[in-house]
Design a protein around this motif. Structure first.
Motif, PDB file in Angstrom:
ATOM      1  N   PRO A 105      12.092  -3.072  14.543  1.00 29.28           N
ATOM      2  CA  PRO A 105      12.698  -2.013  13.967  1.00 29.28           C
ATOM      3  C   PRO A 105      13.119  -2.381  12.471  1.00 29.28           C
ATOM      4  CG  PRO A 105      13.565  -2.504  16.193  1.00 29.28           C
ATOM      5  CD  PRO A 105      12.366  -3.774  15.944  1.00 29.28           C
ATOM      6  N   ASN A 107      15.142  -1.001   8.835  1.00 30.03           N
ATOM      7  CA  ASN A 107      15.892   0.192   8.174  1.00 30.03           C
ATOM      8  C   ASN A 107      15.024   1.126   7.374  1.00 30.03           C
ATOM      9  OD1 ASN A 107      17.963  -1.122   9.381  1.00 30.03           O
ATOM     10  ND2 ASN A 107      18.548  -2.123   7.691  1.00 30.03           N
ATOM     11  N   PHE A 125      18.572   5.120   7.388  1.00 30.18           N
ATOM     12  CA  PHE A 125      18.407   4.872   9.002  1.00 30.18           C
ATOM     13  C   PHE A 125      18.279   3.752   9.397  1.00 30.18           C
ATOM     14  CE2 PHE A 125      16.959   9.048   7.055  1.00 30.18           C
ATOM     15  CZ  PHE A 125      17.387   9.760   7.851  1.00 30.18           C
ATOM     16  N   LYS A 127      17.741   0.476  12.284  1.00 34.26           N
ATOM     17  CA  LYS A 127      16.899   0.100  13.255  1.00 34.26           C
ATOM     18  C   LYS A 127      15.875   1.205  13.767  1.00 34.26           C
ATOM     19  CE  LYS A 127      20.388  -3.074  14.808  1.00 34.26           C
ATOM     20  NZ  LYS A 127      21.424  -3.570  15.873  1.00 34.26           N
ATOM     21  N   ALA A 128      15.079   1.576  12.535  1.00 32.52           N
ATOM     22  CA  ALA A 128      14.071   2.624  13.141  1.00 32.52           C
ATOM     23  C   ALA A 128      12.892   1.955  13.647  1.00 32.52           C
ATOM     24  CB  ALA A 128      13.803   3.574  11.818  1.00 32.52           C
ATOM     25  N   TYR A 129      12.306   2.546  14.536  1.00 25.37           N
ATOM     26  CA  TYR A 129      10.899   2.288  15.437  1.00 25.37           C
ATOM     27  C   TYR A 129      10.095   3.457  15.522  1.00 25.37           C
ATOM     28  CZ  TYR A 129      13.717   3.078  19.263  1.00 25.37           C
ATOM     29  OH  TYR A 129      14.583   4.004  20.369  1.00 25.37           O
ATOM     30  N   TYR A 154      16.061   6.129  15.813  1.00 26.03           N
ATOM     31  CA  TYR A 154      16.757   5.083  15.109  1.00 26.03           C
ATOM     32  C   TYR A 154      18.064   5.087  15.794  1.00 26.03           C
ATOM     33  CZ  TYR A 154      17.944   9.535  13.046  1.00 26.03           C
ATOM     34  OH  TYR A 154      18.391  10.654  12.805  1.00 26.03           O
ATOM     35  N   THR A 155      18.822   3.851  15.433  1.00 25.00           N
ATOM     36  CA  THR A 155      20.195   3.880  16.034  1.00 25.00           C
ATOM     37  C   THR A 155      21.276   4.932  15.630  1.00 25.00           C
ATOM     38  OG1 THR A 155      21.002   1.952  14.977  1.00 25.00           O
ATOM     39  CG2 THR A 155      19.994   1.699  16.775  1.00 25.00           C
TER      40      THR A 155
END
Length: 162
Positions: A105, A107, A125, A127-129, A154-155
């Motif tokens: 992850p 940003n 955004f 912790k985007a994965y 993302y979180t």
């Protein structure tokens, strides 16, 4: 008088045009990826509050709706299929995710620019994965650009106003 005019101009900004934007993948949350920043389209920038319905005991005239949690849509990025000699770190990350089930992850900053190319706002955004990757149809009877569509979960996201 000049200060009043500046304040009025600041408050009455023209609406921001949607075609001036950049996407920055921040390695380690700080250093932007210098290769993967041009996209033709960004969508999915939205959030809503999930509500919980609580029925009133004994009285059936109404119910209570209480906030439960935030719901975020996936961030969807579209760009022309990349074939440059310099490898795309984003493509490498997507390959690792979908070939090795390895997640890293990071940003992602989506920024909107004014006419001079100066950032005026955006969205971070956290912790985007990758969660989806697709390529447009290949059609011998069409003369269109092949499009990579990349979807990220993302979180949460934060709105940035400058």
């Amino acid at each position: 008088m000049l200060d009043v005019l500046k304040a009025i101009n600041f408050a009455d900004r023209e609406p921001t045009l949607s075609h001036r934007f950049g996407v920055f993948f921040l390695a380690g949350g700080i250093v932007p990826n210098p290769i993967d920043l041009r996209f033709q389209k960004v969508s999915g920038i939205s959030t809503d509050v999930q509500l919980e319905t609580i029925n009133e005991g004994g009285e059936n005239l109404h119910m209570h709706r209480a906030p439960k949690m935030m719901n975020y849509n996936n961030l969807v990025l579209e760009r022309g299929y990349v074939t440059s000699e310099i490898p795309s770190p984003l493509n490498l990350e997507f390959n690792a995710t979908f070939s090795l089930f390895k997640f890293n992850p990071s940003n992602v900053l989506v920024t909107v620019f004014n006419e001079e190319g100066i950032p005026i706002g955006g969205w971070m955004f956290l912790k985007a994965y990758p969660v989806k990757w697709s390529v447009s149809d290949l059609d011998a009877q069409s003369n269109t650009v092949a499009i990579d569509t990349m979807e990220l979960a993302y979180t949460r996201f934060q709105i940035i106003r400058i």
